[in-house]
Design an enzyme around this catalytic site. Sequence first.
Site, PDB file in Angstrom:
ATOM      1  N   ASN A   1     -16.423 -53.016  -1.808  1.00 42.15           N
ATOM      2  CA  ASN A   1     -17.604 -52.754  -0.987  1.00 42.15           C
ATOM      3  C   ASN A   1     -18.158 -54.112  -0.556  1.00 42.15           C
ATOM      4  OD1 ASN A   1     -20.080 -52.084   0.057  1.00 42.15           O
ATOM      5  ND2 ASN A   1     -20.963 -51.340  -1.872  1.00 42.15           N
ATOM      6  N   TRP A   2     -17.882 -54.464   0.690  1.00 49.80           N
ATOM      7  CA  TRP A   2     -18.258 -55.806   1.157  1.00 49.80           C
ATOM      8  C   TRP A   2     -19.747 -55.911   1.466  1.00 49.80           C
ATOM      9  CZ3 TRP A   2     -13.742 -57.247   5.069  1.00 49.80           C
ATOM     10  CH2 TRP A   2     -12.532 -57.219   4.376  1.00 49.80           C
ATOM     11  N   LYS A   3     -20.428 -54.775   1.503  1.00 46.14           N
ATOM     12  CA  LYS A   3     -21.872 -54.750   1.794  1.00 46.14           C
ATOM     13  C   LYS A   3     -22.137 -55.487   3.116  1.00 46.14           C
ATOM     14  CE  LYS A   3     -22.752 -54.139  -3.071  1.00 46.14           C
ATOM     15  NZ  LYS A   3     -23.622 -54.299  -4.228  1.00 46.14           N
TER      16      LYS A   3
ATOM     17  N   HIS B   1     -24.906 -44.970  -2.005  1.00 46.55           N
ATOM     18  CA  HIS B   1     -24.925 -46.181  -2.836  1.00 46.55           C
ATOM     19  C   HIS B   1     -26.367 -46.430  -3.287  1.00 46.55           C
ATOM     20  CE1 HIS B   1     -24.786 -50.398  -3.981  1.00 46.55           C
ATOM     21  NE2 HIS B   1     -23.494 -50.214  -4.165  1.00 46.55           N
TER      22      HIS B   1
ATOM     23  N   GLU C   1     -28.132 -48.962  -3.366  1.00 43.03           N
ATOM     24  CA  GLU C   1     -28.939 -49.781  -2.452  1.00 43.03           C
ATOM     25  C   GLU C   1     -29.499 -48.926  -1.319  1.00 43.03           C
ATOM     26  OE1 GLU C   1     -25.942 -52.771  -1.871  1.00 43.03           O
ATOM     27  OE2 GLU C   1     -26.225 -53.387  -3.959  1.00 43.03           O
TER      28      GLU C   1
ATOM     29  N   GLU D   1     -22.147 -45.923 -10.961  1.00 43.36           N
ATOM     30  CA  GLU D   1     -22.610 -47.302 -10.849  1.00 43.36           C
ATOM     31  C   GLU D   1     -23.990 -47.435 -11.490  1.00 43.36           C
ATOM     32  OE1 GLU D   1     -20.490 -49.504  -7.493  1.00 43.36           O
ATOM     33  OE2 GLU D   1     -22.209 -48.511  -6.587  1.00 43.36           O
TER      34      GLU D   1
ATOM     35  N   GLY E   1     -24.452 -56.241  -9.305  1.00 43.08           N
ATOM     36  CA  GLY E   1     -24.803 -57.583  -8.843  1.00 43.08           C
ATOM     37  C   GLY E   1     -25.542 -58.418  -9.877  1.00 43.08           C
TER      38      GLY E   1
ATOM     39  N   SER F   1     -20.571 -55.058 -11.451  1.00 45.89           N
ATOM     40  CA  SER F   1     -20.058 -56.327 -11.985  1.00 45.89           C
ATOM     41  C   SER F   1     -18.630 -56.241 -12.527  1.00 45.89           C
ATOM     42  CB  SER F   1     -21.021 -56.877 -13.045  1.00 45.89           C
ATOM     43  OG  SER F   1     -22.301 -57.106 -12.478  1.00 45.89           O
TER      44      SER F   1
ATOM     45  N   GLY G   1     -18.222 -54.873  -5.786  1.00 44.96           N
ATOM     46  CA  GLY G   1     -19.059 -55.543  -4.789  1.00 44.96           C
ATOM     47  C   GLY G   1     -18.710 -57.018  -4.708  1.00 44.96           C
ATOM     48  N   GLY G   2     -19.469 -57.836  -5.412  1.00 44.86           N
ATOM     49  CA  GLY G   2     -19.342 -59.298  -5.328  1.00 44.86           C
ATOM     50  C   GLY G   2     -17.919 -59.806  -5.440  1.00 44.86           C
TER      51      GLY G   2
HETATM   52  P1  PGA Z   1     -21.091 -55.570  -7.863  1.00 42.51           P
HETATM   53  O1  PGA Z   1     -21.468 -54.346  -6.889  1.00 42.51           O
HETATM   54  O2  PGA Z   1     -19.626 -55.457  -8.156  1.00 42.51           O
HETATM   55  O3  PGA Z   1     -21.452 -56.801  -7.080  1.00 42.51           O
HETATM   56  O4  PGA Z   1     -21.921 -55.405  -9.093  1.00 42.51           O
HETATM   57  C1  PGA Z   1     -20.916 -53.080  -7.076  1.00 42.51           C
HETATM   58  C2  PGA Z   1     -21.423 -52.141  -6.011  1.00 42.51           C
HETATM   59  O5  PGA Z   1     -22.588 -52.247  -5.618  1.00 42.51           O
HETATM   60  O6  PGA Z   1     -20.671 -51.269  -5.521  1.00 42.51           O
END
Ligand code: PGA
Length: 254
Positions: free
Chosen positions: A12-14, A98, A100, A170, A176, A216, A237-238
């Site tokens: 997930n590149w956000k 998600h 967010e 999640e 993050g 993470s 994500g990251g």
């Molecule tokens: P993260 O994000 O790996 O940076 O913790 C995961 C996500 O939000 O899907």
Amino acid sequence: MDKERKLIIAGNWKMNKTVAEALDLVNGLKRDLAQVKEIDIVVCPPFTALSEVSKAILDSNIRLGAQNMSEHNSGAFTGEIAAGMLKEFSVRYVILGHSERRQFQKESDALIAKKAAAAHTASLKPIVCVGELLEEREGGRTEKVIETQLKGSLAGLTKAQMEETIVAYEPVWAIGTGKTATPAQAQEVHAFIRKQLEKLFDEGVARRVRIQYGGSVKASNARELMGQPDVDGALVGGASLEIRSFSDIIKNSI
Ligand code: PGA
């Protein structure tokens, strides 16, 4: 790794990557991961990079996902993107709900359920995200929260649609933050999610649905997390933003 369900690992590149950066990343992944057959690999770039990334991964083992979509098919919804538009770029998956978006766009379970239904109508596979906040975990409310999110966000799906849906667990406190759920914590909630799927659908559906862990995930913890019996992949994500870190997660999970 010998798993009951095929692992699916999605990046997930956000809100990251210009088109040029997206192409660098995906071309590197294509090169590094060309031999991988054991795992379904998905990248979810921002909308603006879908077209070029889609062309770059033609004839590769990497599939395309989007990070969100509208519940509507077309019309006066300024700034929104419909499932049919994603299909033009051979998008196969779409992340829905998600944390967010739940937090910043105030997306509700009911809205996520509408989006999931619209995704299936367009033959897109939704990745429906659920997860508790830190205070909910500390207050002993994790299961209640997950139960409510699943019931609401998957409402109205048929059994056949549910089998083509991916659930991503999640925990919000792990996204993050560098704080990963321990493999045991992840397994406990994943098993609980599978039990809920059995209640909401049936035992066969529950057995076949893939449940990703997100929060993470990195190369150093992927193997142990993926080794849990009810963990069927990861939403990253990251660590999905660099060629090396994402491809190492995949290679370490085989
Ligand atoms: P993260 O994000 O790996 O940076 O913790 C995961 C996500 O939000 O899907």
